[in-house]
Write a protein that holds these residues in place. Structure first.
Motif, PDB file in Angstrom:
ATOM      1  N   PHE A  98       0.813  -1.223   0.000  1.00 51.22           N
ATOM      2  CA  PHE A  98       0.000   0.000   0.000  1.00 51.22           C
ATOM      3  C   PHE A  98       0.850   1.279   0.000  1.00 51.22           C
ATOM      4  O   PHE A  98       0.777   2.091   0.924  1.00 51.22           O
ATOM      5  CB  PHE A  98      -0.958   0.006   1.195  1.00 51.22           C
ATOM      6  CG  PHE A  98      -1.725  -1.272   1.342  1.00 51.22           C
ATOM      7  CD1 PHE A  98      -2.686  -1.641   0.411  1.00 51.22           C
ATOM      8  CD2 PHE A  98      -1.462  -2.133   2.396  1.00 51.22           C
ATOM      9  CE1 PHE A  98      -3.378  -2.834   0.538  1.00 51.22           C
ATOM     10  CE2 PHE A  98      -2.153  -3.328   2.541  1.00 51.22           C
ATOM     11  CZ  PHE A  98      -3.120  -3.680   1.602  1.00 51.22           C
ATOM     12  N   PRO A  99       1.673   1.455  -1.030  1.00 47.21           N
ATOM     13  CA  PRO A  99       2.572   2.617  -1.050  1.00 47.21           C
ATOM     14  C   PRO A  99       1.829   3.932  -1.272  1.00 47.21           C
ATOM     15  O   PRO A  99       0.832   3.993  -1.994  1.00 47.21           O
ATOM     16  CB  PRO A  99       3.484   2.317  -2.244  1.00 47.21           C
ATOM     17  CG  PRO A  99       2.656   1.465  -3.150  1.00 47.21           C
ATOM     18  CD  PRO A  99       1.797   0.633  -2.226  1.00 47.21           C
ATOM     19  N   SER A 100       2.327   4.976  -0.631  1.00 45.69           N
ATOM     20  CA  SER A 100       1.828   6.327  -0.877  1.00 45.69           C
ATOM     21  C   SER A 100       2.378   6.788  -2.230  1.00 45.69           C
ATOM     22  O   SER A 100       3.229   6.130  -2.824  1.00 45.69           O
ATOM     23  CB  SER A 100       2.299   7.273   0.227  1.00 45.69           C
ATOM     24  OG  SER A 100       3.710   7.423   0.149  1.00 45.69           O
ATOM     25  N   GLU A 101       1.928   7.938  -2.702  1.00 49.38           N
ATOM     26  CA  GLU A 101       2.443   8.462  -3.981  1.00 49.38           C
ATOM     27  C   GLU A 101       3.948   8.737  -3.902  1.00 49.38           C
ATOM     28  O   GLU A 101       4.676   8.469  -4.848  1.00 49.38           O
ATOM     29  CB  GLU A 101       1.679   9.719  -4.395  1.00 49.38           C
ATOM     30  CG  GLU A 101       0.274   9.442  -4.923  1.00 49.38           C
ATOM     31  CD  GLU A 101       0.256   8.421  -6.057  1.00 49.38           C
ATOM     32  OE1 GLU A 101       1.025   8.563  -7.029  1.00 49.38           O
ATOM     33  OE2 GLU A 101      -0.542   7.466  -5.975  1.00 49.38           O
ATOM     34  N   ASP A 102       4.410   9.273  -2.769  1.00 49.24           N
ATOM     35  CA  ASP A 102       5.849   9.509  -2.601  1.00 49.24           C
ATOM     36  C   ASP A 102       6.631   8.196  -2.615  1.00 49.24           C
ATOM     37  O   ASP A 102       7.703   8.114  -3.214  1.00 49.24           O
ATOM     38  CB  ASP A 102       6.132  10.268  -1.300  1.00 49.24           C
ATOM     39  CG  ASP A 102       5.748  11.732  -1.388  1.00 49.24           C
ATOM     40  OD1 ASP A 102       5.598  12.243  -2.516  1.00 49.24           O
ATOM     41  OD2 ASP A 102       5.603  12.361  -0.325  1.00 49.24           O
ATOM     42  N   GLU A 103       6.089   7.172  -1.952  1.00 42.57           N
ATOM     43  CA  GLU A 103       6.763   5.871  -1.943  1.00 42.57           C
ATOM     44  C   GLU A 103       6.779   5.247  -3.339  1.00 42.57           C
ATOM     45  O   GLU A 103       7.755   4.609  -3.719  1.00 42.57           O
ATOM     46  CB  GLU A 103       6.078   4.923  -0.961  1.00 42.57           C
ATOM     47  CG  GLU A 103       6.339   5.282   0.496  1.00 42.57           C
ATOM     48  CD  GLU A 103       5.495   4.480   1.453  1.00 42.57           C
ATOM     49  OE1 GLU A 103       6.038   4.105   2.517  1.00 42.57           O
ATOM     50  OE2 GLU A 103       4.308   4.215   1.167  1.00 42.57           O
TER      51      GLU A 103
END
Length: 167
Positions: A98-103
């Motif tokens: 579940f990565p964030s946009e930054d990740e």
């Protein structure tokens, strides 16, 4: 005789710190890194790779059982890699749940670095033939694709250089 350093656990920061400390203790001498690891943190692994490349003595790697994930990526950066005939390997791109946009941006950059290492060392056509996975799909798929290899297959694609038989 070469100093032996073990990577016999998942690769976390404290494992990388211990590895780097042991490499410092062996500075100038030959080192054999023995691997039996399910992988772990890309960032800890990068530190281990950097230290082994800075080492002024010879560094050889022996896979004593399993090299998966970051432990398999570690092999891409070494020239003298041996494995047992019973060794297994799992390659996949870097990922987080579940990565964030930054990740996601960070993962794209990390995977671009890993892909460059693949292309520098591996026979990509043979990798695609053995795995049945195109390299573009391997790195660009929304799903993480695990490619499981035995020692013969790992040698065929260039991940390892030689196979030692267990009697």
């Amino acid at each position: 005789m070469a100093k032996e350093i073990l990577i016999y656990s998942p690769i976390y920061d404290f494992v990388a710190e211990n590895f780097i400390s042991q490499m410092n203790d062996a500075e100038g001498g030959d080192v054999t890194v023995r691997v039996n690891s399910p992988g772990g943190s890309v960032f800890a692994g990068w530190g281990m790779i950097a230290k082994s490349q800075e080492h002024t003595g010879n560094v050889s790697v022996k896979v004593d059982g399993n090299a998966s994930s970051m432990a398999a990526i570690f092999l891409l950066f070494h020239k003298n890699v041996q494995a047992l005939n019973v060794s297994t390997f799992t390659l996949h791109r870097a990922s987080v749940a579940f990565p964030s946009e930054d990740e996601k941006k960070q993962l794209r950059a990390i995977n671009a670095d890993i892909r460059r290492a693949f292309e520098a060392k591996l026979n990509i056509a043979e990798f695609e033939n053995i795995s049945g996975v195109l390299i573009d799909d391997f790195f660009n798929s929304d799903e993480v694709i695990d490619v499981n290899l035995n020692a013969v297959q790992a040698r065929q694609i260039g991940l390892i250089d030689s196979i030692n038989e267990l009697d």
